[in-house]
Motif scaffolding. Structure first.
Motif: not given
Ligand code: CA
Length: 226
Positions: A8-12, A52-56, A101-103
């Motif tokens: 689940i990640e909005d950055e495709e 699961l990404d936090v910022m979605l 943590t990203k990246p």
């Molecule tokens: Ca995001």
């Protein structure tokens, strides 16, 4: 590894890259690009693990996790922004198994996935049970409520409220706790919204079937006694 994994990640770009790596390792992968779609997939399908990404957009990752945990204990690794300490703490509090943590380096992610899967052991059992008190049965898998075998139509919030009270039978729950569970932590409004839903529930169950299910504890909240 040969697991079903939901990303689940909005950055495709990130989602695709991780998908390719996971598939390369022999996993089946599904993707969702916003919180609502992700939650829907997580609840309706079986997954061994969720990234699961936090910022979605839609629902943020913490809210997705909170709602997921009401139903399932699928292992979850949160993807957080660098230095977002609060996200990590909140994520772990809300029932995440780990965070990265990203990246991140893909090797590190793969290692953490292996650890999370091992910790949970083989196929985590789904929560599959129904609650029953005073002739009222609530099926958590089918989202069905019956009184003396007769189906009762409830809205989502009425259902969640009834479930909270039945799950915590004999424990008085205050309005704020109920509101957080039923409306979500980001809900901004008066806690007397709970009184309104309680009234609906009483009309549909207590009054209609002549049972005393939901008790008011003055100045505190509500309780269902067995
Ligand atoms: Ca995001």
């Amino acid at each position: 590894m040969a697991n079903r994994i939901l990303i689940i990640e909005d950055e495709e770009k990130i989602a695709r890259f991780v998908e390719l790596e996971l598939k390369h390792e022999g996993n089946e992968v599904e993707k969702a690009f916003d919180g609502r779609e992700g939650l829907e997939k997580a609840l309706s399908g079986y997954f061994d693990l969720i990234l699961l990404d936090v910022m979605l957009p839609g629902l943020n990752g913490l809210e997705v996790l909170r709602r997921l945990r009401l139903e399932k204990d699928t292992p979850v690794i949160m993807l957080t922004a660098r230095d977002a300490v609060m996200d990590k703490v909140s994520g772990l509090d809300a029932g995440a198994d780990d965070y990265i943590t990203k990246p991140f380096a893909i090797e590190e992610l793969l290692a953490r996935i292996r650890v999370a899967l091992k910790k949970r052991g083989p196929v985590a059992p789904l929560v599959t049970h129904s609650l029953a008190i005073k002739g009222v049965t609530l099926d958590q898998d089918r989202y069905e409520v019956k009184v003396n075998g007769e189906p009762v139509e409830l809205t989502n919030r009425e259902f969640e409220l009834l479930r909270m009270l039945m799950k915590n039978k004999n424990i008085v729950l205050d309005r704020e706790k109920l509101m957080n569970e039923v409306c979500g932590y980001d809900y901004i409004g008066e806690t007397n919204i709970i009184d309104v839903y309680i009234r609906y529930l009483r009309t549909k169950i207590d009054d209609r079937y002549g049972i005393k299910l939901i008790h008011t504890v003055r100045g505190v909240g509500y309780v269902i006694k067995e």
